[in-house]
Scaffold this motif. Sequence first.
Motif, short mmCIF file in Angstrom:
data_model
loop_
_atom_site.label_atom_id
_atom_site.label_comp_id
_atom_site.label_asym_id
_atom_site.label_seq_id
_atom_site.Cartn_x
_atom_site.Cartn_y
_atom_site.Cartn_z
N PHE A 101 0.85 -1.20 0.00
CA PHE A 101 0.00 0.00 0.00
C PHE A 101 0.88 1.25 0.00
N ALA A 102 0.38 2.28 -0.64
CA ALA A 102 1.06 3.58 -0.63
C ALA A 102 0.00 4.67 -0.76
N GLN A 103 0.35 5.87 -0.36
CA GLN A 103 -0.51 7.04 -0.49
C GLN A 103 -1.89 6.83 0.15
N PRO A 104 -1.94 6.77 1.46
CA PRO A 104 -3.24 6.64 2.12
C PRO A 104 -4.11 7.86 1.87
N GLU A 143 -6.98 1.39 -2.57
CA GLU A 143 -6.64 0.19 -3.31
C GLU A 143 -5.33 -0.39 -2.78
N ALA A 144 -5.13 -1.68 -3.13
CA ALA A 144 -3.91 -2.38 -2.76
C ALA A 144 -3.26 -2.93 -4.03
N THR A 145 -1.94 -3.00 -4.04
CA THR A 145 -1.22 -3.62 -5.15
C THR A 145 -0.55 -4.90 -4.67
N ASP A 146 -0.26 -5.78 -5.60
CA ASP A 146 0.35 -7.04 -5.23
C ASP A 146 1.76 -6.83 -4.70
N TRP A 147 2.14 -7.68 -3.76
CA TRP A 147 3.48 -7.68 -3.20
C TRP A 147 4.36 -8.51 -4.12
N PRO A 148 5.35 -7.91 -4.78
CA PRO A 148 6.15 -8.66 -5.76
C PRO A 148 6.99 -9.74 -5.09
N ASN A 149 7.11 -10.88 -5.76
CA ASN A 149 7.97 -11.95 -5.28
C ASN A 149 9.42 -11.64 -5.58
N GLN A 150 10.29 -12.20 -4.76
CA GLN A 150 11.72 -12.07 -5.03
C GLN A 150 12.06 -12.91 -6.26
N SER A 151 13.04 -12.47 -6.99
CA SER A 151 13.50 -13.25 -8.14
C SER A 151 14.95 -12.92 -8.39
#
Length: 596
Positions: free
Chosen positions: A24-27, A93-101
């Motif tokens: 999440f960002a920018q509440p 809104e929420a965005t997906d938490w990216p997986n490490q790669s």
Amino acid sequence: MQVWLDFPCTERDTSGAPRIRQRFAQPTRLLIAHHLAEVSTVLAAVETAAHAGQWCVGYVAYEAAAAFDPVLQTHEAHAAGSLPLAWFAVFDEATDWPNQSASSTTPATYKTNVWQDQTSPATFAEHFAEIKAAIARGDTYQINYTTRLKSTFAGDALAYFQALHRGQPNGYSLFIDTPDWQICSVSPELFFDWDGYTLTTQPMKGTAARGNDATSDATQAARLRQSSKEQAENLMIVDLLRNDLGRIAQTGSVQVPQLFELQALPTVWQMTSTITAHTRPNTSLVDIFRALFPCGSVTGAPKVKAMELIRTLESSPRGAYCGALGVVRPHANGKGKGIQATFNVGIRTVVIRQGDAECGIGSGITWDADCTAEQREFRAKQRFLGRAAQPFALLETLKLENGTIWLLSEHLQRLQHSAAHFAYVFDLAQVETTLTDVIERHPQGAWRVRLLLEANGQSHAEAFALEPNPASIRVQLAHTAIESDHEFLRHKTTQREVYAPFQPTTPAYFDTLLWNERGELTEFTKGNLVLEINGKAYTPPVSSGLLPGCLRQQLLQQGKLQERVLYQDDLRRAEKVWFINSVRGWLAVQTSLEGA
């Protein structure tokens, strides 16, 4: 400002995903309570926002307890340096938490220094005796006593949270980053999950340290599972929470579907139980906090008397630690009210503020408790901090000679095992490509190859010319014991602090021979130990506290070595002493060890 959330989904969740992993960002706004009178107002606003389709992420501090019941005693809510009593960020809104790669950039750096316990062993023993006296008087029958650990922090707080999260990957994790403070919570304990109808809580009471190998680990689990003392401790809190749930539950709906289950965490075994109930019509989020907060697992029982004694014994506020951290979100459920609220119990939680870091550690103390055993439990629970003290890479040191790497399959198996243990990304093909490149660049001669695997799966390797082996080596015996259950003894990494105090005192010594707190010989700092006694070759078992070397493993499989607990007396009567590893092979040790 940013917030990262990784919570398990519940059985009633219809999203189909195993976990809620959001960033999440920018509440759109912040809901903050600095005073007790504001806490319920904040929670009511959180519930309203979730019904309107927004996500609300934040915490309620332990010191907010009196907002729900004035008889619940804590330290002053406005103690100097304390965070707000309740804090929630509201997001559209929420965005997906990216997986490490492996394509990720190199992780940011950070560092914590040695964590200092603010409660001395003498004070701990004194408080332990006071708790036992209170139990004898009948004032209480369990107290969850806690201490504070403090350290300094420098670097990237998100990178630190990600390291903590790798060490506790399956729990209820939350990272809150504000301009003034950061919270890194990797709690394994569910406080409550509520969909507007079904309410679930899962107290965690009963702890055992993980074993050094599969056999000792199974033994530790069996002891915890069969411990009447740990079961009694867990049952006390189950009964307390059943009563708490009864305040808002429909008649006859409180159930205990699971009792005394074991949960395997990376550093400890924990005993958990599950309690469920159906809430009455028109129950609100404030009603749930009023009935349950703080969770009985972090107070003891009965709750009012337990918190009164905690206020007397503990010298500082708990804050988010032992509070509740979580998310309230919109959720479609035919029986519910259109929201899902999930909160952890704020254990395994680090608060960072202006270069200082604080973490609480606690344990439930009952009449059957032993002071020494409780102190061991405190140390076991602290290990997750040591694992994440600073970034480290997994390390394998290999011998490359005329285009061939000796014991390659053993090294790769060990690397994969350590990657699984520390939750590092492991791509065998990528690692093999890295090694192939080194081999092609060094087709002739003898080389020492240093292979590194980063948390995100990136691997690197470099080669150094390998000098010929000496005919024999001089070593010294360590002057103090090494802690046998230290996690970084059993895995080869760039985190070498555990060995730092045992480096040779002069260049005349090739290495130092270590021994543990039980007087057992363990290993050298750079290789394994072999003693020849009565014509047979022995090496210490992993349970003594050592790295399972690749050459050692091969020799054990071939029957050329036997495992045996070894002591300094064995060292004195050995016909031969050997240093072995997969780069140097066998090195004869001069038997006149300094300090032996």
